[in-house]
Design a protein around this motif. Structure first.
Motif, PDB file in Angstrom:
ATOM      1  N   MET A   1     -42.550 -14.691  -3.135  1.00 40.50           N
ATOM      2  CA  MET A   1     -41.252 -14.103  -3.464  1.00 40.50           C
ATOM      3  C   MET A   1     -41.357 -12.582  -3.512  1.00 40.50           C
ATOM      4  N   LEU A   2     -40.204 -11.954  -3.400  1.00 38.16           N
ATOM      5  CA  LEU A   2     -40.181 -10.499  -3.428  1.00 38.16           C
ATOM      6  C   LEU A   2     -40.542  -9.970  -4.808  1.00 38.16           C
ATOM      7  N   ARG A   5     -38.802  -3.809  -7.493  1.00 34.56           N
ATOM      8  CA  ARG A   5     -39.270  -2.485  -7.061  1.00 34.56           C
ATOM      9  C   ARG A   5     -39.024  -1.407  -8.107  1.00 34.56           C
ATOM     10  N   LYS A 254     -42.460 -10.193 -11.339  1.00 32.83           N
ATOM     11  CA  LYS A 254     -43.322 -10.090 -10.175  1.00 32.83           C
ATOM     12  C   LYS A 254     -43.264  -8.650  -9.670  1.00 32.83           C
TER      13      LYS A 254
ATOM     14  N   GLY B 120     -38.209  -5.909   1.128  1.00 32.05           N
ATOM     15  CA  GLY B 120     -38.971  -5.460  -0.023  1.00 32.05           C
ATOM     16  C   GLY B 120     -40.441  -5.840   0.129  1.00 32.05           C
ATOM     17  N   TRP B 121     -41.141  -5.811  -0.998  1.00 30.23           N
ATOM     18  CA  TRP B 121     -42.591  -6.053  -0.999  1.00 30.23           C
ATOM     19  C   TRP B 121     -42.873  -7.519  -1.275  1.00 30.23           C
ATOM     20  N   ASN B 122     -43.740  -8.100  -0.466  1.00 42.03           N
ATOM     21  CA  ASN B 122     -44.098  -9.493  -0.664  1.00 42.03           C
ATOM     22  C   ASN B 122     -45.561  -9.688  -0.282  1.00 42.03           C
ATOM     23  N   TYR B 143     -44.625  -4.379   3.021  1.00 43.42           N
ATOM     24  CA  TYR B 143     -43.182  -4.148   3.024  1.00 43.42           C
ATOM     25  C   TYR B 143     -42.525  -4.875   4.205  1.00 43.42           C
TER      26      TYR B 143
END
Lengths: 259, 205
Positions: A1-2, A5, A254, B120-122, B143
């Motif tokens: 999952m993302l 940020r 996360k 986004g970041w994963n 990213y």
């Protein structure tokens, strides 16, 4: 999952870093390139530059800053402030910006969002909205109104309606900046952020009011934001990016924890 | 000479800058002859599969790229540049290059909680060792920005996976071709490590 940020926002005036408090008085706090590099090495997930230069040669100065940062910071870089046309957006992209933030000019001429989305892709167009709370009315039923020109000019546009319109026109992401909270360091506008995030299907970046690590936690959970924007709390050295991320990670969010 | 293929598929200078950071000088070019002469090729891109394939065909880059890859030139596909290495993309119902058997599919979610594009970041989880992923550790994140994902037909051509409700291949390859769904040029230190490894890769795995 993302991961959630953490995004640092650097206000740049005449090529130098400035931080506004409730959009008035700004004071110089250093070299944007140096600061960007420092945050990047400390685990920053994304960087936003906001050009608040008033001078006429503003664009050249900003392009130079973006160019210098892009050569040494290898995370997404978003730039806004005074983007009025596809040409402005394209110039910034060539200088090294990944994403372009549109704000006042899009309120004045919403087609700008669609034009930029066509030219550089939806995912690279960020609609930045400055919002203040007002008494709910027929024009602003949500009780949140769009303002422009650094918060000085109320537009009589409902913020939730504008967020939906921005999404429809092709914005890939929203920055929701509360001018009531901006610079106070008393916490993000949780209700506003959550209401926008529930209304749209694109990512929402919360902005304005961060002063303590728990403010980030609050807006990334109760506020339903995908990302939290920080400024003065890191610019003056009170907190570090890595410290904020560790805190959020320890509280169960996360986060990207290796860099 | 290393090259970055330009086919009107977005801003390539961020890829060029990141290559420079790891000591790889790469020229941005749309010339098929430059593709034929290159000793290292980066095939980047954002945008949509249909226009990208038209642009490649119009410039004669498709044939040049096939020849170079067949000759063993180390080649790195990034994001859309990787996606069009498969046979087919659901995006614009497009027949793509067919270098890697498989197709590219659109994320489809019922849940409103999951946003498209996946941006986004994963985490990128290495499932099969590859020289370009040698510095990627468990937990490392990259990213991403994409609404479509690759589905290679052969499991042995998948080198890393990521999760976004479903598990999808985030790195794939065969012989001297390697592709990533994420953007190493925007993924901090770990992303730069992939480019640094690519700069020295001899094309075997």
């Amino acid at each position: 999952m993302l991961s959630k940020r953490v995004i640092a926002c650097l206000d740049v005036r005449d090529g130098r870093l400035a931080k506004s408090v409730r959009f008035v008085d700004t004071r110089d706090i250093g070299d944007p390139v140096e600061k960007a590099r420092e945050y990047y090495l400390d685990g920053l997930d994304e960087l936003v530059f906001y050009d608040i230069t008033a001078s006429s040669d503003r664009r050249r100065i900003m392009l130079d800053v973006v160019e210098a940062v892009a050569a040494q910071v290898f995370i997404p870089l978003s730039v806004g402030g005074g983007v009025r046309s596809v040409a402005d957006a394209t110039d910034l992209r060539l200088a090294g910006a990944e994403k372009i933030n549109v704000n006042s000019a899009a309120v004045a001429r919403p087609a700008l969002i669609a034009e930029c989305a066509d030219a550089i892709g939806n995912q690279n167009v960020v609609l930045s909205m400055d919002v203040r709370s007002v008494e709910p009315s027929t024009t602003c039923p949500s009780g949140y109104e769009i303002v422009i020109n650094g918060g000085r000019r109320p537009m009589g546009i409902d913020a939730i309606a504008w967020a939906l319109e921005g999404e429809r026109l092709g914005a890939g992401e929203l920055v929701v900046n509360s001018i009531d909270a901006d610079g106070t360091r008393e916490g993000y506008a949780i209700d506003l952020t959550a209401r926008v995030a529930e209304a749209v299907r694109i990512p929402v970046i919360a902005s304005g009011g961060a002063g303590l690590p728990e403010h980030l936690y609050e807006v990334l959970t109760a506020g339903k934001a995908d990302a939290a924007l920080v400024a003065s709390m890191v610019h003056y050295g009170d907190y570090r990016i890595s410290g904020l991320k560790s805190y959020l990670h320890e509280r169960g969010l996360k986060m990207r924890m290796s860099w | 000479m290393a090259i970055i293929i330009d086919y009107d598929a977005g801003n390539l200078r961020s890829v060029q800058r990141a290559c420079r950071e790891v000591g790889l000088e790469a020229a941005i070019t749309a010339d098929p002859d430059a593709v034929r002469r290159a000793d290292r090729i980066i095939f980047p891109g954002v945008g949509a599969a249909g226009p990208a394939m038209r642009s490649i065909a119009a410039r004669g880059i498709d044939a040049a790229l096939r020849e170079a890859i067949a000759r063993g030139v180390p080649t790195l596909g990034i994001c859309l540049g990787m996606q069009i290495s498969l046979d087919y993309s659901e995006e614009n119902d497009t027949t793509t290059l067919g270098l890697i058997p498989g197709r590219v599919r659109r994320f489809r979610f019922e849940s409103r909680a999951l946003k498209i594009p996946h941006m986004g970041w994963n985490e990128v989880r290495v499932t099969r060792p590859h020289p370009l992923l040698a510095d990627v550790r468990p937990g490392d994140e990259f990213y991403f920005v994409h609404g479509y994902y690759p589905e290679p037909a052969r499991p042995e051509e998948v080198f890393a996976v990521s999760d976004y409700e479903i598990e999808f291949a985030s790195a794939l390859g065969r012989d001297n071709y390697f592709g990533m769904q994420c953007h190493p040029e925007k993924s901090g230190r770990v992303g730069l490590s992939v480019l640094a490894r690519f700069a020295e890769w001899n094309g075997t795995c």
